[in-house]
Design a protein around this motif. Structure first.
Motif, mmCIF file in Angstrom:
data_model
loop_
_atom_site.group_PDB
_atom_site.id
_atom_site.type_symbol
_atom_site.label_atom_id
_atom_site.label_comp_id
_atom_site.label_asym_id
_atom_site.label_seq_id
_atom_site.Cartn_x
_atom_site.Cartn_y
_atom_site.Cartn_z
ATOM 1 N N UNK A 136 0.646 -1.033 -0.080
ATOM 2 C CA UNK A 136 0.058 -0.059 -0.016
ATOM 3 C C UNK A 136 0.811 1.101 0.195
ATOM 4 N N UNK A 137 2.160 1.121 0.780
ATOM 5 C CA UNK A 137 2.803 2.395 0.910
ATOM 6 C C UNK A 137 3.250 2.697 -0.611
ATOM 7 N N UNK A 179 3.265 5.761 -5.953
ATOM 8 C CA UNK A 179 2.928 5.620 -7.483
ATOM 9 C C UNK A 179 1.772 6.538 -8.032
ATOM 10 N N UNK A 180 0.721 6.333 -7.163
ATOM 11 C CA UNK A 180 -0.436 7.145 -7.127
ATOM 12 C C UNK A 180 -0.294 8.666 -7.359
ATOM 13 N N UNK A 181 0.560 9.040 -6.436
ATOM 14 C CA UNK A 181 0.869 10.519 -6.114
ATOM 15 C C UNK A 181 1.700 10.906 -7.626
ATOM 16 N N UNK A 182 2.500 10.009 -8.012
ATOM 17 C CA UNK A 182 3.354 10.580 -9.225
ATOM 18 C C UNK A 182 2.486 10.518 -10.501
ATOM 19 N N UNK A 183 1.697 9.325 -10.782
ATOM 20 C CA UNK A 183 0.831 9.295 -11.725
ATOM 21 C C UNK A 183 -0.226 10.501 -11.824
ATOM 22 N N UNK A 184 -0.654 10.885 -10.631
ATOM 23 C CA UNK A 184 -1.605 12.016 -10.655
ATOM 24 C C UNK A 184 -0.990 13.250 -10.930
#
Length: 1215
Positions: A860-861, A866-871
């Motif tokens: 999860x961490x 990765x989600x922050x970077x993709x956003x």
């Protein structure tokens, strides 16, 4: 894959050597091959859509289109020849099927054709087999195949009979055969041998008739396989003959023009007739012969040094638009021409010539390509000895000129005003003028294969064998000579700051030169490779070179950093985008590859089908928007460089193109002189036109005077005719009134008789209806009693069945309770075992959960990171995409607004010119009218003076007319009363007709209702009889309850249907009353409409009477004026007789008084004289007394007065 892709945008050129290379898709769109693509070209809107060829194909060989213009078949060469069928109605022209020879190895298909219903397809293979295939192409099924000829007699064309899908015609050298498909085999029909003729083309004219063209210029018409007609395209004669004589004539005239193509249309056919000539033939009246109606030629090329060369082109294809308005043709030199048949028919007696369909194309391999910075133009040169300047924005040919030598290389100056061309004898620097390409400096460099201007335009480099010469553009001095290559230099490229020049040669050397010191900065030599093209990166640090070793080399600091293999295909040219992200390469098989930079050793490119021959040159425009490629096939392709989402690349700086052009002083002075001459000519024409207009005005005035006099005479004669016709009409009206009275009396009697007869019939029908109604009620009561009995029987049977089944239910319930107790015991045992297993499972699950929860936390961490970077990346990408979309939308909107504004400006300019012309014409008419008004005012003043005198005379004459007017009023009142009586009679007549029509309608409806009632009674009686028989059969089962029950159910189902319920409902009297009420309402509406029609006719009659009365008053006024004139003349005569010679002067004054040209002032003076006044009064009294006596005599002779004012008074003619 590469982030940058190329999309085919526009093509200039026609692929030669393709059979049937031109078709009409619709009225505005044609299809033709260009490179290794099929182009759909819209003639009106000038856009193109592309259908790319197959991968690894060796070029197209033949095309065919279905008769409904939905499917396109493309034959391509390769290891195995294939035929690809495309669906043209699909937006992207989707590939439907791929056909091949199956087990037979076919190298090429030379000719193809679809059947009329587009279900079947034929293909003729080439040498050595010459096999004809017959497919059901949608299933890819070969229906039949046959060998059509031997290798020595090649086949040129095959076609299917448009009226019969099973009949095929094959023509070639000494071959003209008919085949028919039957029982899975292609069988040859009987055909005469034509070994001496080389048939180049043929076409079906009817179900049995084929017309064929030969190499010797003859047209032969075959019907059912027999030669019917043979004609020569040059002699324009046709003769019926046998095959032997036809062969003899053909041997005598082998020099006649070749008939390479024949196209049939509704009126006849069109065919080629030698170099640059097309003939149109139409059917004659006997329908068996044809006559030549029009000759159309290819015009000479004025831009060529030998204009007649264009007229020697051979016609390859000839197509006619679906509406048969336009003819389009292609030639063996890759040119497209068109002409409208309406213009060809209108220009009778004149030489009709084709026009270019779009532009003039190159007819040979293109050897040079160049672009500039300040203008959106492209320069190309070819071995066809021509130099052409194209516009990449408008997709048009701006300049074109042919020279006497072949051109090997070309370079455009960055300003776009000069061009450098390397010819076989010299290197020429030329000006691009407004309408010409003119040489102003020559350099002694023979057969210069490469030349290029520096980016600043102050220098240019030219290759002379293995030496590179650098010249100054301003002083034309040879600044530097770069020597070092051992072989011929094949390519050169300038760096962005013009400080370096990169070159490559056939010996395998790539050199980087310093253009200031003429020294070599770096070098890379690989003798195993013969380099063909080189380019340099925008930062001038990396060199890219391609050659014959099928690799792409990246060279930096004298070292080959990376080699990318091309997979058995040699690269011929290379170019890099200004952004440095993408490399584009051209191959020896004509394809284009987009390769992502930095380079990868793996296959990381996108390949596009572009040309059918090796790519010779490739250039990217300075704004990175377009990729330009040319090839040995003579085609220029423009590619749009876009990203994967289909958007154009962002420009670093917006380039504003220059609009100035070059023109020489002599040309400008000549044009100014021509303009002055034209202006003087216009002024002279204006003067001539004004003079001619004045003459015409004078002639028209004279004609109007003559016409006015003739019209006055005609009016008088027509008035007399009108009066005669009115008297005849009055007589006819009296006769019609008498006949009307008689008809009305007969009509009233017949009406009374019919009413009495119909009332009796209605009473009889009503009595019958009541009897039938009573019978139906009785039958309904009987049926209800029977149904009640059946219901009671049914309830009794049901009670017995319920008692029987309730007993069985109790037994089954006891068995069910026992089973439930057993299931409870088993459930307890299962729960205990389940609890033990759950406890064991919970322990194992707890251990697994602890282990996996740790692993899940770590995942999860990482996922959150990765989600922050993709956003963040998505936001950046979406913002960039929005900016690009907004800019594209804004650009398109601005372009549309510009086009709209240009169209509005053009239309407004046209309107202004038209309004100016209208203003001039109206000013002239206003001046003429003002003159006319002035003349009329003068006449009006004179007439007012004359009016004063006539008013005095009219007052006296009115006093005499009063007693007559009283009599006329009385007669008019009588006539008015009689007309009112006539109107009342007309109204009564129309009302009677309406009543008759209503009664007839009622009679017909009652008749229909009566017939319906009788039919219903018959149906009911038949039903009752059937029911009685069925009931009798049912009573036979009275001892068997089950069968009795089933039979009663059958009776119920059979005789109680929904239609019976509907019939009962339809017999409802309320419905009948509603139907009668609606019918009465409709009849009343019809009657009211008829009354309105009668009222409208009365109003129109009143209007006509009013107009007639006005005509009567006008004629009476004319008669009064004539009487006054006659009276005045008689007064003059009496005055002469009384006065004699002594009163000669007084009579003259009286004539002057009565003449229309007399001066009104003199008239007033003479009227004031007492003697003349007394004498005139006395004469008028005598005339009045005489007229009264004549009236009394006429009243005694004709006591009858006219019945209405419609009778006109007779016109009195004065002798």
């Amino acid at each position: 894959m590469s982030a940058v892709v190329a999309q085919c945008h526009y093509s200039f050129g026609l692929q030669r050597g393709v059979a049937n290379n031109l078709f009409y898709f619709d009225e505005q769109t044609v299809i033709f091959p260009s490179g290794n693509n099929c182009v759909r070209y819209n003639i009106d809107q000038k856009w193109q859509r592309f259908i790319p060829g197959l991968e690894r194909s060796q070029g197209m060989y033949a095309l065919a289109i279905s008769s409904n213009r939905r499917y396109l078949a493309v034959s391509e060469r390769g290891e195995r020849a294939t035929i690809t069928v495309y669906d043209l109605q699909h937006e992207q022209s989707r590939k439907r099927k791929v056909l091949n020879g199956g087990d037979i190895h076919v190298q090429e298909f030379v000719s193809m054709a679809f059947s009329t219903d587009s279900k079947y397809f034929i293909g003729q293979s080439g040498a050595p087999d010459y096999t004809l295939f017959y497919w059901m192409w949608e299933k890819q099924k070969v229906m039949a195949m046959v060998k059509t000829t031997v290798a020595t007699n090649p086949v040129n064309q095959v076609s299917l009979n448009p009226y019969d899908n099973t009949q095929i015609c094959v023509s070639g050298n000494g071959v003209l055969k008919l085949f028919r498909y039957a029982e899975g085999v292609l069988k040859q029909s009987t055909f005469h041998k034509q070994e001496t003729h080389n048939f180049l083309s043929h076409a079906w004219m009817s179900e049995e008739r084929v017309i064929a063209g030969t190499e010797a210029g003859r047209l032969m018409v075959f019907e059912s396989g027999d030669l019917r007609w043979d004609m020569s395209v040059t002699t324009k004669t046709a003769m019926s003959q046998d095959p032997d004589s036809a062969e003899g004539n053909d041997e005598e005239t082998p020099q006649l023009p070749r008939v390479t193509v024949i196209t049939a249309y509704s009126k006849g056919f069109a065919c080629s007739a030698g170099p640059g000539t097309v003939y149109l033939f139409e059917r004659t009246d006997d329908k068996d012969n044809y006559r030549k109606t029009r000759e159309i030629r290819i015009p000479p090329d004025q831009c060529s040094h030998e204009p007649s060369h264009a007229e020697q082109q051979q016609i390859v294809s000839l197509v006619i638009s679906p509406s048969e308005e336009t003819v389009v043709t292609s030639t063996d030199r890759g040119q497209l021409y068109s002409i409208t048949l309406s213009s060809a028919e209108m220009s009778k007696g004149e030489q009709v010539q084709f026009e270019f369909l779009s532009h003039s194309f190159h007819s040979g391999p293109i050897t040079g390509l160049s672009v500039c910075i300040r203008k959106p133009i492209i320069a190309t040169c070819s071995l066809d000895q021509s130099v052409r300047i194209w516009n990449v924005e408008t997709n048009t040919l701006e300049l074109y000129k042919e020279f006497q030598e072949e051109a090997f290389s070309i370079a455009l100056h960055p300003f776009g005003l000069f061009v450098m061309v390397g010819f076989s004898d010299k290197l020429r620097l030329m000006n691009l003028l407004i309408d010409d390409v003119r040489t102003f400096k020559e350099f002694t460099v023979r057969a210069c294969r490469e030349c290029a201007f520096s980016h600043g335009g102050h220098l240019f480099a030219a290759v002379n064998g293995n030496i590179i010469h650098i010249y100054s553009t301003t002083t034309f001095e040879n600044v530097l000579n770069l020597k070092g290559h051992n072989g011929k230099v094949r390519s050169i490229a300038w760096s962005g700051d013009d400080s370096r020049l990169v070159s490559c040669g056939m010996e395998g050397a790539v050199y980087e030169w310093n253009t200031l010191t003429s020294k070599r900065e770096s070098e890379s030599v690989l003798k195993s490779c013969s380099y063909t093209s080189v380019t340099i990166s925008p930062d001038a640090k990396t060199i890219f070179a391609v050659g014959t070793d099928c690799t792409l080399k990246e060279i930096q600091a004298c070292q080959i950093l990376r080699e990318v293999p091309a997979e058995d295909v040699a690269y011929t040219t290379i170019a890099m985008s200004r952004s440095g992200r993408t490399l584009f390469t051209g191959t020896s098989i004509g394809t284009i590859r987009a390769i992502k930079y930095p380079l990868s050793t793996q296959k990381d490119w996108i390949e596009y089908q572009a040309h059918s021959s090796p790519v010779t040159k490739m250039v990217i425009t300075f704004d990175d928007q377009y990729l330009l490629t040319v090839s040995e096939d003579g085609c220029l392709l423009i590619w749009k460089i876009i990203d994967k989402e289909g958007r154009g690349l962002k420009r670093d700086k917006e380039i504003t193109y220059a609009e100035e052009i070059l023109i020489t002083k002599s040309d400008l002075e000549e044009k100014n002189q021509v303009m002055l001459e034209l202006k003087t000519r216009v002024e002279e024409l204006k003067m001539e036109n004004e003079y001619q207009l004045r003459l015409k005005d004078m002639n028209y005035n004279e004609k109007t005077k003559e016409l006015s006099t003739t019209f006055v005479r005609q009016m008088e004669s027509l008035k007399t005719n009108i009066q005669i016709l009115k008297t005849e009409r009055d007589n006819m009206e009296v006769a019609n009134q008498e006949t009307m009275f008689e008809v009305m009396e007969k009509h009233s009697k017949e009406l009374q008789d019919m009413e009495s007869a119909n009332s009796q019939k209605l009473m009889l029908e009503y009595e019958k209806y009541q009897e039938l109604q009573f019978k139906s009620q009785q039958m309904q009561q009987d049926y209800e009693k029977q149904l009640q009995q059946m219901d009671e029987n049914k309830t009794a049977a049901l009670e017995e069945l319920t008692l029987y089944y309730e007993g069985k239910m109790q037994e089954k319930l006891l068995v069910l309770e026992q089973c439930q107790e057993e299931s409870r015991i088993q459930a307890r045992e299962f729960e205990e075992s389940r609890k033990q297993m759950e406890e064991d499972g919970d322990r194992e699950i707890q251990d697994i959960r602890v282990r996996y929860e740790r692993w899940l936390r770590d995942e999860r961490e990482t996922n959150m990171r990765m989600k922050r970077d993709t956003g963040i990346m998505k936001k950046k990408f979406s913002s960039l995409q929005k900016d690009i979309d907004n800019s594209n939308v804004e650009m398109e909107r601005m372009k549309l607004e510009q086009q709209k504004l240009q169209a509005i400006v053009k239309s407004l300019e046209k309107d202004i010119l038209a309004l100016k012309k209208a203003i001039q014409e109206r000013d002239e008419t206003i001046q003429d009218k003002e003159k006319r008004i002035y003349d009329l005012k003068k006449k009006n003043q004179e007439l007012e003076k004359f009016k004063f005198v006539l008013d005095y005379k009219i007052k006296e004459l009115k006093k005499q007319i009063e007693p007559r007017e009283n009599d006329i009023k009385e007669m008019k009142e009588q006539i008015h009363e009689m007309e009112e009586e006539l109107d009342t009679f007309h109204k009564k007549n129309t009302q009677g007709e309406l009543d008759i029509a209503e009664l007839k309608l009622k009679l017909t409806t009652t008749d229909k209702e009566m017939h319906k009632g009788l039919q219903k009674v018959r149906d009911v009686e038949a039903l009752v009889r059937r029911f009685k028989t069925d009931l009798h059969n049912c009573v036979g089962f009275i001892q068997e309850p089950k069968r009795l029950k089933e039979s009663i159910r059958d009776l119920y189902d059979r005789y109680t249907q929904q239609s019976d319920v509907l019939d009962k409902v339809s017999v409802d009297p309320n419905v009948q009353r509603e139907y009668a009420r609606q019918r009465d309402h409709l009849e009343r509406n019809v009657a009211s409409l008829k009354r309105k029609l009668a009222q409208d006719s009365v109003v129109h009659h009143a209007d006509n009477v009013k107009i007639m009365q006005e005509n009567v008053t006008l004629i009476s006024e004319v008669n009064d004026l004539r009487r006054q004139l006659h009276l005045a003349r008689s007064q003059v005569y009496d005055y002469k007789s009384l006065m004699g010679k002594k009163g000669l002067k007084q009579t003259n004054t009286l004539k002057a008084l009565l003449s229309p040209r007399a001066n009104p002032s003199n008239m007033v003076v003479r009227l004031n004289e007492e003697d003349e006044g007394d004498r005139i009064i006395q004469l008028q009294r005598l005339e009045i007394q005489r007229l009264r006596e004549e009236i009394q005599v006429l009243m005694k002779i004709h006591p009858y007065r006219p019945p209405s004012t419609a009778k006109l008074p007779s016109l009195q003619t004065n002798t």
